[in-house]
Design a protein around this motif. Structure first.
Motif, PDB file in Angstrom:
ATOM      1  N   ASP A 184    -132.827  28.432 -46.917  1.00  0.00           N
ATOM      2  CA  ASP A 184    -133.874  29.446 -46.961  1.00  0.00           C
ATOM      3  C   ASP A 184    -133.326  30.796 -46.483  1.00  0.00           C
ATOM      4  N   ASP A 185    -133.716  31.863 -47.170  1.00  0.00           N
ATOM      5  CA  ASP A 185    -133.250  33.198 -46.792  1.00  0.00           C
ATOM      6  C   ASP A 185    -133.633  33.557 -45.354  1.00  0.00           C
ATOM      7  N   ASP A 186    -134.757  33.043 -44.861  1.00  0.00           N
ATOM      8  CA  ASP A 186    -135.133  33.312 -43.470  1.00  0.00           C
ATOM      9  C   ASP A 186    -134.075  32.780 -42.511  1.00  0.00           C
ATOM     10  N   ASP A 187    -133.561  31.579 -42.793  1.00  0.00           N
ATOM     11  CA  ASP A 187    -132.536  30.991 -41.926  1.00  0.00           C
ATOM     12  C   ASP A 187    -131.232  31.789 -41.990  1.00  0.00           C
ATOM     13  N   ILE A 188    -130.862  32.236 -43.184  1.00  0.00           N
ATOM     14  CA  ILE A 188    -129.647  33.052 -43.329  1.00  0.00           C
ATOM     15  C   ILE A 188    -129.825  34.374 -42.601  1.00  0.00           C
ATOM     16  N   PHE A 189    -130.971  35.010 -42.778  1.00  0.00           N
ATOM     17  CA  PHE A 189    -131.237  36.291 -42.126  1.00  0.00           C
ATOM     18  C   PHE A 189    -131.212  36.126 -40.607  1.00  0.00           C
ATOM     19  N   THR A 245    -128.738  38.045 -38.123  1.00  0.00           N
ATOM     20  CA  THR A 245    -129.301  38.820 -37.019  1.00  0.00           C
ATOM     21  C   THR A 245    -128.686  38.383 -35.694  1.00  0.00           C
ATOM     22  N   PHE A 246    -128.541  37.063 -35.511  1.00  0.00           N
ATOM     23  CA  PHE A 246    -127.910  36.541 -34.299  1.00  0.00           C
ATOM     24  C   PHE A 246    -126.483  37.057 -34.164  1.00  0.00           C
ATOM     25  N   MET A 247    -125.711  36.972 -35.268  1.00  0.00           N
ATOM     26  CA  MET A 247    -124.325  37.440 -35.231  1.00  0.00           C
ATOM     27  C   MET A 247    -124.278  38.926 -34.899  1.00  0.00           C
ATOM     28  N   ASN A 248    -125.174  39.708 -35.467  1.00  0.00           N
ATOM     29  CA  ASN A 248    -125.202  41.148 -35.206  1.00  0.00           C
ATOM     30  C   ASN A 248    -125.503  41.419 -33.735  1.00  0.00           C
ATOM     31  N   LYS A 249    -126.466  40.725 -33.179  1.00  0.00           N
ATOM     32  CA  LYS A 249    -126.825  40.942 -31.769  1.00  0.00           C
ATOM     33  C   LYS A 249    -125.698  40.507 -30.834  1.00  0.00           C
ATOM     34  N   GLU A 250    -125.057  39.394 -31.145  1.00  0.00           N
ATOM     35  CA  GLU A 250    -123.972  38.903 -30.298  1.00  0.00           C
ATOM     36  C   GLU A 250    -122.747  39.814 -30.350  1.00  0.00           C
ATOM     37  N   LEU A 274    -120.655  32.173 -42.000  1.00  0.00           N
ATOM     38  CA  LEU A 274    -121.932  31.474 -41.976  1.00  0.00           C
ATOM     39  C   LEU A 274    -121.783  29.974 -42.177  1.00  0.00           C
ATOM     40  N   GLU A 275    -120.645  29.550 -42.702  1.00  0.00           N
ATOM     41  CA  GLU A 275    -120.395  28.112 -42.802  1.00  0.00           C
ATOM     42  C   GLU A 275    -120.418  27.485 -41.406  1.00  0.00           C
TER      43      GLU A 275
END
Length: 108
Positions: A85-90, A94-99, A72-73
């Motif tokens: 913000d947790d929304d940005d981390i989530f 989510t992006f990494m999971n989809k990719e 995530l860095e």
């Protein structure tokens, strides 16, 4: 945690912490896959806390153990997740999971 109360045996404590870390990795991934931000973020913060503690002790290297902290860095340019913000981390998780799972979801 009950295993470690009063026993003082370092190997048992390390084992318990390692198993808890792995369970939190699963919870984080499951939370992302199910869209459960609360589950994912609670587990994420516990995972990163463990990774940072292990790195500080010299037992965890980025080269031998790819980690959420390091991955995530790349998105945020730093590892201070308390300031994000947790929304940005989530959204990043989510992006990494989809990719990584373009062939479809892992859960069926």
């Amino acid at each position: 945690q009950q295993q470690t109360e009063g026993c003082g045996v370092a190997a048992q404590v390390d084992c318990c912490e390692g198993l808890t870390f792995r369970a939190n990795l699963i919870r984080c991934n499951l939370g992302v896959q199910l869209g459960d931000k609360e589950m994912a973020m609670t587990a994420f913060h516990d995972v990163v806390k463990y990774e940072k503690k292990e790195k500080a002790a010299g037992r965890y290297t980025d080269d031998s153990c790819p980690d959420l902290d390091g991955m995530l860095e790349c998105f945020f340019g730093h590892r201070d997740y308390d300031g994000i913000d947790d929304d940005d981390i989530f959204n990043a998780l989510t992006f990494m999971n989809k990719e990584c799972n373009k062939d479809g979801p892992q859960l069926k």
